[in-house]
Design an enzyme around this catalytic site. Structure first.
Site, PDB file in Angstrom:
ATOM      1  CD  GLU A   1      -1.533   4.666   4.483  1.00 28.13           C
ATOM      2  OE1 GLU A   1      -1.070   5.509   5.279  1.00 28.13           O
ATOM      3  OE2 GLU A   1      -2.219   3.700   4.850  1.00 28.13           O
TER       4      GLU A   1
ATOM      5  CB  CYS B   1      -8.870  -4.566  -3.611  1.00 25.37           C
ATOM      6  SG  CYS B   1      -7.680  -3.256  -3.278  1.00 25.37           S
TER       7      CYS B   1
ATOM      8  CD  GLU C   1      -5.372  -5.930  -1.248  1.00 27.25           C
ATOM      9  OE1 GLU C   1      -4.804  -4.816  -1.141  1.00 27.25           O
ATOM     10  OE2 GLU C   1      -6.104  -6.396  -0.376  1.00 27.25           O
TER      11      GLU C   1
ATOM     12  CB  CYS D   1     -10.929  -2.484   0.537  1.00 26.09           C
ATOM     13  SG  CYS D   1     -10.342  -1.799  -1.029  1.00 26.09           S
TER      14      CYS D   1
ATOM     15  CG  ASN E   1      -0.457  -0.197   2.514  1.00 27.10           C
ATOM     16  OD1 ASN E   1       0.564  -0.831   2.678  1.00 27.10           O
ATOM     17  ND2 ASN E   1      -1.120   0.341   3.516  1.00 27.10           N
TER      18      ASN E   1
ATOM     19  CB  CYS F   1      -5.364  -1.342  -1.638  1.00 26.36           C
ATOM     20  SG  CYS F   1      -6.678  -0.609  -0.679  1.00 26.36           S
TER      21      CYS F   1
HETATM   22  N1  THU Z   1      -5.257  -1.536   2.518  1.00 25.60           N
HETATM   23  C1  THU Z   1      -4.668  -2.373   1.614  1.00 25.60           C
HETATM   24  O1  THU Z   1      -3.590  -2.091   1.084  1.00 25.60           O
HETATM   25  N2  THU Z   1      -5.309  -3.526   1.321  1.00 25.60           N
HETATM   26  C2  THU Z   1      -6.438  -3.967   1.935  1.00 25.60           C
HETATM   27  O2  THU Z   1      -6.915  -5.044   1.616  1.00 25.60           O
HETATM   28  C3  THU Z   1      -7.075  -3.161   2.969  1.00 25.60           C
HETATM   29  C4  THU Z   1      -6.526  -1.790   3.139  1.00 25.60           C
HETATM   30  C5  THU Z   1      -4.544  -0.310   2.885  1.00 25.60           C
HETATM   31  C6  THU Z   1      -5.154   0.967   2.437  1.00 25.60           C
HETATM   32  C7  THU Z   1      -4.587   1.929   3.448  1.00 25.60           C
HETATM   33  O3  THU Z   1      -3.276   2.312   3.030  1.00 25.60           O
HETATM   34  C8  THU Z   1      -4.457   1.117   4.702  1.00 25.60           C
HETATM   35  O4  THU Z   1      -4.473  -0.238   4.280  1.00 25.60           O
HETATM   36  C9  THU Z   1      -5.556   1.363   5.711  1.00 25.60           C
HETATM   37  O5  THU Z   1      -6.796   1.214   5.149  1.00 25.60           O
END
Ligand code: THU
Length: 162
Positions: free
Chosen positions: A64, A115, A75, A112, A62, A73
């Site tokens: 940000e 994704c 994925e 999520c 991920n 994310c």
């Molecule tokens: N996130 C992911 O990378 N994958 C997931 O399946 C759930 C959430 C990340 C997004 C964000 O950077 C952090 O986790 C918190 O939501």
């Protein structure tokens, strides 16, 4: 009116060590990919690894941003990289793992909704199901053989392409 029910099957492994060869290797790549996550805002560091039918393993994590919705994310970082560099390859499987130092990771780390939507379109495009491996905070792993069970009644507007 009628009431319908949907159910889906998933496997539960007591630990990563219980996974068989290809699954184990892919989960190890997902865990290794956590290292380069950029998650200063959530402290929730996620790694994803894809196994392509051309033998390549693609990883993502991920990423940000201070403008929160600009981040992405793990994925989707991995899937978009795979689709942009190997558009003809089939994504046979995806493994997902997460770590955080600031709070207890409870429950399964499942993808999520956004994704899942991207995973579902990848499955549809490649006409091949994608195995999904999800490592929980307690070290157990959930696995299912297609995104279908994770996104029932998914949006598949074929007409939008016309
Ligand atoms: N996130 C992911 O990378 N994958 C997931 O399946 C759930 C959430 C990340 C997004 C964000 O950077 C952090 O986790 C918190 O939501």
């Amino acid at each position: 009116m009628e009431v319908n029910k949907l159910c889906f099957e998933f496997e539960k492994y007591a630990s990563t060590d219980e996974l068989s060869g290809g699954d184990l290797q892919l989960m190890q790549h997902a865990v290794a990919a956590i290292k380069n996550a950029y998650a200063p805002y959530s402290q929730f560091r996620v790694g994803a690894a894809l196994r392509l039918d051309n033998g390549k393993i693609i990883t993502g994590n991920n990423q940000e941003n201070v403008a929160y919705p600009s981040g992405l994310c793990a994925e989707r970082v991995a899937l978009f990289y795979a689709n942009s560099n190997f558009p003809d390859a089939v994504v046979e499987a995806i493994a997902i793992a997460a770590e955080t130092e600031t709070f207890e990771l409870s429950g399964p780390v499942t993808p999520c909704g956004s994704c899942r939507q991207v995973m579902s379109e990848t499955e549809k495009r490649q006409e091949h199901k994608m195995r999904v491996l999800m490592r929980n905070g307690d070290g157990t792993v959930l696995a299912t053989n297609s995104i279908e069970g994770l996104l029932p009644l998914m949006f598949e507007a074929d007409g939008l392409k016309k």
